[in-house]
Design a protein around this motif. Structure first.
Motif, PDB file in Angstrom:
ATOM      1  N   LEU A 181       0.728  -1.427  -0.055  1.00 15.37           N
ATOM      2  CA  LEU A 181      -0.042   0.032  -0.006  1.00 15.37           C
ATOM      3  C   LEU A 181       0.792   1.334   0.049  1.00 15.37           C
ATOM      4  CD1 LEU A 181      -2.758  -1.046   2.652  1.00 15.37           C
ATOM      5  CD2 LEU A 181      -2.792  -0.830   0.055  1.00 15.37           C
ATOM      6  N   LEU A 182       1.988   1.299  -0.319  1.00 20.29           N
ATOM      7  CA  LEU A 182       2.981   2.310  -0.181  1.00 20.29           C
ATOM      8  C   LEU A 182       3.415   2.848  -1.442  1.00 20.29           C
ATOM      9  CD1 LEU A 182       5.158   1.291   3.106  1.00 20.29           C
ATOM     10  CD2 LEU A 182       3.137   2.867   2.972  1.00 20.29           C
ATOM     11  N   LEU A 183       4.727   2.187  -1.769  1.00 21.46           N
ATOM     12  CA  LEU A 183       5.239   2.778  -2.994  1.00 21.46           C
ATOM     13  C   LEU A 183       4.346   2.426  -4.327  1.00 21.46           C
ATOM     14  CD1 LEU A 183       7.459   4.308  -4.557  1.00 21.46           C
ATOM     15  CD2 LEU A 183       8.745   2.237  -4.643  1.00 21.46           C
ATOM     16  N   PRO A 184       3.947   1.280  -4.316  1.00 23.86           N
ATOM     17  CA  PRO A 184       3.426   0.951  -5.601  1.00 23.86           C
ATOM     18  C   PRO A 184       1.942   1.544  -5.768  1.00 23.86           C
ATOM     19  CG  PRO A 184       3.703  -1.226  -4.402  1.00 23.86           C
ATOM     20  CD  PRO A 184       4.091   0.033  -3.539  1.00 23.86           C
ATOM     21  N   LEU A 185       1.222   2.158  -4.672  1.00 27.51           N
ATOM     22  CA  LEU A 185       0.025   3.077  -5.126  1.00 27.51           C
ATOM     23  C   LEU A 185       0.391   4.459  -5.597  1.00 27.51           C
ATOM     24  CD1 LEU A 185      -1.538   0.744  -3.494  1.00 27.51           C
ATOM     25  CD2 LEU A 185      -2.615   2.591  -2.268  1.00 27.51           C
ATOM     26  N   ALA A 186       1.607   4.691  -4.945  1.00 29.77           N
ATOM     27  CA  ALA A 186       2.101   6.121  -5.620  1.00 29.77           C
ATOM     28  C   ALA A 186       2.306   5.907  -7.114  1.00 29.77           C
ATOM     29  CB  ALA A 186       3.252   6.532  -4.688  1.00 29.77           C
ATOM     30  N   VAL A 187       2.954   4.876  -7.524  1.00 31.85           N
ATOM     31  CA  VAL A 187       3.447   4.742  -8.741  1.00 31.85           C
ATOM     32  C   VAL A 187       2.172   4.517  -9.760  1.00 31.85           C
ATOM     33  CG1 VAL A 187       4.555   3.150 -10.326  1.00 31.85           C
ATOM     34  CG2 VAL A 187       5.726   3.449  -8.234  1.00 31.85           C
ATOM     35  N   TYR A 188       1.026   4.122  -9.217  1.00 28.17           N
ATOM     36  CA  TYR A 188      -0.072   3.844 -10.097  1.00 28.17           C
ATOM     37  C   TYR A 188      -0.538   5.403 -10.260  1.00 28.17           C
ATOM     38  CZ  TYR A 188      -4.198   2.522 -12.512  1.00 28.17           C
ATOM     39  OH  TYR A 188      -5.264   2.871 -13.212  1.00 28.17           O
ATOM     40  N   ALA A 189      -0.715   6.265  -9.259  1.00 30.35           N
ATOM     41  CA  ALA A 189      -1.288   7.386  -9.093  1.00 30.35           C
ATOM     42  C   ALA A 189      -0.543   8.269 -10.315  1.00 30.35           C
ATOM     43  CB  ALA A 189      -1.068   8.151  -7.891  1.00 30.35           C
ATOM     44  N   LEU A 190       0.655   7.754 -10.421  1.00 33.53           N
ATOM     45  CA  LEU A 190       1.386   8.793 -11.536  1.00 33.53           C
ATOM     46  C   LEU A 190       1.455   8.231 -12.900  1.00 33.53           C
ATOM     47  CD1 LEU A 190       5.064   9.237  -9.692  1.00 33.53           C
ATOM     48  CD2 LEU A 190       3.188  10.892  -9.971  1.00 33.53           C
ATOM     49  N   LEU A 191       1.185   6.870 -13.039  1.00 33.43           N
ATOM     50  CA  LEU A 191       1.289   6.263 -14.299  1.00 33.43           C
ATOM     51  C   LEU A 191      -0.073   5.930 -14.789  1.00 33.43           C
ATOM     52  CD1 LEU A 191       4.445   4.003 -14.141  1.00 33.43           C
ATOM     53  CD2 LEU A 191       3.939   6.294 -15.121  1.00 33.43           C
ATOM     54  N   GLY A 192      -1.135   5.638 -13.874  1.00 36.10           N
ATOM     55  CA  GLY A 192      -2.380   5.164 -14.447  1.00 36.10           C
ATOM     56  C   GLY A 192      -3.071   5.921 -15.336  1.00 36.10           C
ATOM     57  N   SER A 193      -4.118   5.311 -16.126  1.00 39.06           N
ATOM     58  CA  SER A 193      -4.754   6.078 -17.165  1.00 39.06           C
ATOM     59  C   SER A 193      -6.046   6.367 -16.384  1.00 39.06           C
ATOM     60  CB  SER A 193      -4.998   5.455 -18.480  1.00 39.06           C
ATOM     61  OG  SER A 193      -5.606   4.199 -18.308  1.00 39.06           O
ATOM     62  N   SER A 194      -6.484   5.588 -15.503  1.00 39.19           N
ATOM     63  CA  SER A 194      -8.004   5.459 -14.729  1.00 39.19           C
ATOM     64  C   SER A 194      -7.834   6.659 -13.625  1.00 39.19           C
ATOM     65  CB  SER A 194      -8.174   4.160 -14.134  1.00 39.19           C
ATOM     66  OG  SER A 194      -9.440   4.429 -13.312  1.00 39.19           O
ATOM     67  N   ARG A 195      -8.737   7.443 -13.422  1.00 42.83           N
ATOM     68  CA  ARG A 195      -8.681   8.304 -12.285  1.00 42.83           C
ATOM     69  C   ARG A 195      -9.111   7.681 -10.995  1.00 42.83           C
ATOM     70  NH1 ARG A 195     -12.095  13.611 -14.213  1.00 42.83           N
ATOM     71  NH2 ARG A 195     -11.328  14.196 -12.249  1.00 42.83           N
ATOM     72  N   ASN A 196      -9.849   6.563 -11.189  1.00 39.20           N
ATOM     73  CA  ASN A 196     -10.430   6.008  -9.784  1.00 39.20           C
ATOM     74  C   ASN A 196     -10.126   4.449  -9.552  1.00 39.20           C
ATOM     75  OD1 ASN A 196     -12.088   5.178 -11.892  1.00 39.20           O
ATOM     76  ND2 ASN A 196     -14.002   5.942 -11.080  1.00 39.20           N
ATOM     77  N   LEU A 197      -9.481   3.891 -10.499  1.00 39.82           N
ATOM     78  CA  LEU A 197      -9.187   2.714 -10.181  1.00 39.82           C
ATOM     79  C   LEU A 197      -8.255   2.509  -8.853  1.00 39.82           C
ATOM     80  CD1 LEU A 197      -9.137  -0.449 -11.243  1.00 39.82           C
ATOM     81  CD2 LEU A 197      -7.044   0.093 -12.326  1.00 39.82           C
ATOM     82  N   MET A 198      -8.521   1.687  -7.984  1.00 31.49           N
ATOM     83  CA  MET A 198      -7.719   1.218  -6.721  1.00 31.49           C
ATOM     84  C   MET A 198      -6.607   0.025  -7.065  1.00 31.49           C
ATOM     85  SD  MET A 198      -8.124   3.702  -4.492  1.00 31.49           S
ATOM     86  CE  MET A 198      -7.948   4.616  -6.153  1.00 31.49           C
ATOM     87  N   THR A 199      -5.650   0.077  -6.724  1.00 33.78           N
ATOM     88  CA  THR A 199      -4.606  -0.961  -6.944  1.00 33.78           C
ATOM     89  C   THR A 199      -4.143  -1.320  -5.399  1.00 33.78           C
ATOM     90  OG1 THR A 199      -2.752   0.471  -7.315  1.00 33.78           O
ATOM     91  CG2 THR A 199      -4.053  -0.291  -9.031  1.00 33.78           C
ATOM     92  N   GLY A 200      -3.293  -2.582  -5.517  1.00 40.35           N
ATOM     93  CA  GLY A 200      -2.988  -3.072  -4.228  1.00 40.35           C
ATOM     94  C   GLY A 200      -2.890  -4.643  -4.106  1.00 40.35           C
ATOM     95  N   PRO A 201      -2.876  -5.205  -2.981  1.00 41.12           N
ATOM     96  CA  PRO A 201      -3.045  -6.705  -2.659  1.00 41.12           C
ATOM     97  C   PRO A 201      -4.251  -6.963  -3.042  1.00 41.12           C
ATOM     98  CG  PRO A 201      -1.461  -5.360  -0.899  1.00 41.12           C
ATOM     99  CD  PRO A 201      -2.236  -4.618  -1.647  1.00 41.12           C
ATOM    100  N   THR A 202      -4.761  -7.981  -3.678  1.00 40.71           N
ATOM    101  CA  THR A 202      -6.110  -8.527  -4.024  1.00 40.71           C
ATOM    102  C   THR A 202      -6.079  -9.889  -3.884  1.00 40.71           C
ATOM    103  OG1 THR A 202      -5.352  -9.285  -6.358  1.00 40.71           O
ATOM    104  CG2 THR A 202      -6.122  -6.966  -5.937  1.00 40.71           C
ATOM    105  N   ALA A 203      -7.449 -10.578  -3.839  1.00 43.15           N
ATOM    106  CA  ALA A 203      -7.570 -11.929  -3.534  1.00 43.15           C
ATOM    107  C   ALA A 203      -7.077 -12.666  -4.593  1.00 43.15           C
ATOM    108  CB  ALA A 203      -9.068 -12.035  -3.339  1.00 43.15           C
ATOM    109  N   THR A 204      -7.150 -12.285  -5.844  1.00 44.11           N
ATOM    110  CA  THR A 204      -6.781 -13.230  -6.981  1.00 44.11           C
ATOM    111  C   THR A 204      -5.360 -13.493  -7.113  1.00 44.11           C
ATOM    112  OG1 THR A 204      -8.609 -11.782  -8.387  1.00 44.11           O
ATOM    113  CG2 THR A 204      -6.912 -13.134  -9.661  1.00 44.11           C
ATOM    114  N   THR A 205      -4.760 -12.261  -6.877  1.00 41.56           N
ATOM    115  CA  THR A 205      -3.191 -12.412  -6.856  1.00 41.56           C
ATOM    116  C   THR A 205      -2.565 -13.330  -5.866  1.00 41.56           C
ATOM    117  OG1 THR A 205      -2.846 -10.389  -5.921  1.00 41.56           O
ATOM    118  CG2 THR A 205      -2.810 -10.590  -8.357  1.00 41.56           C
TER     119      THR A 205
END
Length: 545
Positions: free
Chosen positions: A38-62
């Motif tokens: 929930l730290l550096l990975p979320l900051a990276v998506y905020a900079l690179l992602g094309s979606s304004r509201n997609l939430m990333t991080g640990p998921t059940a699937t992965t």
């Protein structure tokens, strides 16, 4: 907007922190690995992602895909964190390669039936994996089905009543909150209450299994030291994680895209997910993806930009710096309840009913996939899912939708005569529509259907008009089948012409050498014009009843 994003960020952090700990537990990793995600990975998506509201991080699937892979490579749990970090780097590499070869279009070809079956199978697999933590029963087995059987066998004599009470009350509270208080932060409340009760009543002394010590502080950036042999062992599962993670991300991003916002760029998402997993691998986490549930909550509470993700980073950092001692008191049965609650949310009974009513073959495909996931395991089932998707595409394309058309004087257009029995069939002419490309898999079907239409016509047929508006392409096999059919019709004295063809289809006709049989004089801009030329009847003159 900033205030709304700040509020949404705090609310999402309250949900993401216990979820991330639970998903790390699912993957067989220390719970802190989930918090690091929930730290550096979320900051990276905020900079690179094309979606304004997609939430990333640990998921059940992965998490569910990572766990069995780690067990298969090493029997020592101490190796799992570094192996998981390397897997995240390999997932990042897979995303980069997919971006280089511009494979973002693959996201448009995931079958609904396969995705529904996969999510249901994933839910059943998650449930099986939490039975031991939730009830205290020692569960054994290599597949979910074996784990269910082991659980049922040992439930009566082995169940830990206190563990079951803690887990059961936690799950009940989450379900009541979701049903009756959807805006109330039930997950945060359950987590806080469970920690408070654990401290007040000394759960550890009573025998309730707790999360235990969590290293305080932020993760150091480091390259995971993994041998070449183990890296090669991780490659196949990393590719599978990337495939499923990309599908999840695109579907979630497009499903919850904000009205008027910028469109989701599939190729940009590949680079963003690559960055997320690169950051995860370097910061001692594990492969990460997108969370449909957290994205939905983000939209519901008013999050508008990726500032929401940055707020979660800040909250997670505060927790890691100052509150790890508190989190150590959290019962593992409560984390198991969080996962079970999330798993139950993946089972969409309404979608299953709709699939049953709409397409029995697709329902069967989804069912086969669910059965495969609980019997042969996740990775083989993913391969099965790809094969089923291909089979489904071929099946659908081999017998595409089509229709014989007649003129509807009321609607003033050509319509399907089976759906509109009162439509007028113009004497001497069969108007046939194909709603797919014409290629090797359906060329025989196409020719057979045209012959059926001619043979079944209530009058002597002098011409066949193909409404080609939906025929977007033509391959060599389709062209050969079309040539033979036209020659057979001409031997019977029946002309064949085309109406409303697209430019790409016309170019394929020329490139494949069919202009001798279908010159410009055999192509018409409208079906009405073609019928008039072939029969001398202006359908506009046909009166309505």
């Amino acid at each position: 907007m900033l205030r709304a994003d700040l509020v949404a960020g705090v609310a999402l952090a309250a949900i993401a922190i216990p979820q991330s700990m639970a998903y790390a537990q699912t993957a067989g990793l220390p719970v802190v690995s989930g918090l690091y995600g929930l730290l550096l990975p979320l900051a990276v998506y905020a900079l690179l992602g094309s979606s304004r509201n997609l939430m990333t991080g640990p998921t059940a699937t992965t998490a569910l895909m990572v766990g069995p892979a780690l067990v298969a490579i090493s029997s020592d749990p101490a190796d799992y964190p570094v192996l998981a970090a390397m897997m995240a780097l390999l997932v990042a590499a897979a995303f980069v390669l997919a971006r280089v070869f511009r494979l973002g279009w693959v996201a448009d070809y995931f079958s609904t039936s396969v995705l529904l079956g996969f999510l249901t199978g994933l839910a059943l697999t998650l449930l099986a994996g939490q039975l031991d933590e939730f009830t205290g029963v020692a569960v054994e087995g290599d597949t979910p089905l074996q784990e269910y059987a082991s659980f049922l066998t040992g439930f009566v004599g082995q169940v830990d009543q206190l563990e079951l009470l803690v887990g059961g009350l936690s799950l009940a509270a989450l379900m009541v909150g979701a049903r009756w208080l959807p805006r109330f932060p039930a997950l945060l409340a359950v987590t806080v209450i469970a920690i408070a009760l654990s401290w007040a009543w000394d759960f550890d002394g009573l025998g309730v299994t707790l999360v235990g010590d969590i290293p305080a502080g932020l993760p150091a950036l480091d390259w995971p030291g993994v041998g070449a042999v183990q890296v090669l062992q991780l490659v196949p599962i990393a590719i599978a994680v990337a495939l499923v993670g990309f599908a999840d991300a695109i579907l979630a991003a497009r499903s919850f895209a904000l009205d008027g916002g910028r469109p989701v760029d599939a190729n940009q998402e590949l680079m963003a997910l690559a960055g997320v997993n690169l950051a995860a691998g370097l910061s001692q986490s594990f492969p990460l993806g997108s969370s449909g549930s957290r994205t939905a909550i983000n939209v519901r509470v008013g999050g508008r930009t990726q500032v929401v993700g940055l707020v979660q980073v800040a909250v997670a950092a505060v927790v890691l710096l100052f509150l790890t001692g508190v989190l150590a008191l959290l019962p593992k049965a409560t984390l198991a309840a969080v996962i079970i609650f999330a798993a139950l949310g993946l089972i969409d009974l309404q979608a299953w009913r709709a699939l049953w009513r709409g397409s029995r073959p697709e329902f069967a495909i989804a069912g086969v996939l669910v059965l495969g996931m609980i019997t042969i395991g996740l990775l083989p089932s993913l391969i099965l899912a790809v094969l089923l998707s291909i089979i489904d595409v071929v099946r659908t394309s081999a017998q595409p939708r089509d229709a014989v058309l007649g003129w509807d004087p009321v609607a003033r257009r050509f319509v399907d005569v089976q759906r509109r029995p009162k439509a007028r069939v113009v004497p001497g002419v069969v108007v046939y529509r194909l709603d797919d490309r014409l290629f090797f898999a359906n060329s025989r079907y196409f020719a057979g259907r045209v012959r059926e239409a001619v043979d079944g016509a209530p009058h002597e047929v002098r011409a066949v008009v193909l409404d080609a508006e939906a025929v977007v392409s033509l391959d060599a096999s389709g062209a050969e089948g079309l040539r033979k059919m036209i020659e057979q019709l001409r031997d019977k004295g029946i002309q064949f012409v085309i109406a409303r063809s697209r430019r790409a289809f016309d170019q394929h006709l020329e490139a494949l050498g069919l202009t001798d049989l279908l010159p410009d004089t055999s192509r018409f801009p409208t079906v009405r014009a073609a019928v008039l030329a072939m029969s001398g009847v202006d359908v506009e003159a046909i009166p309505a009843d």
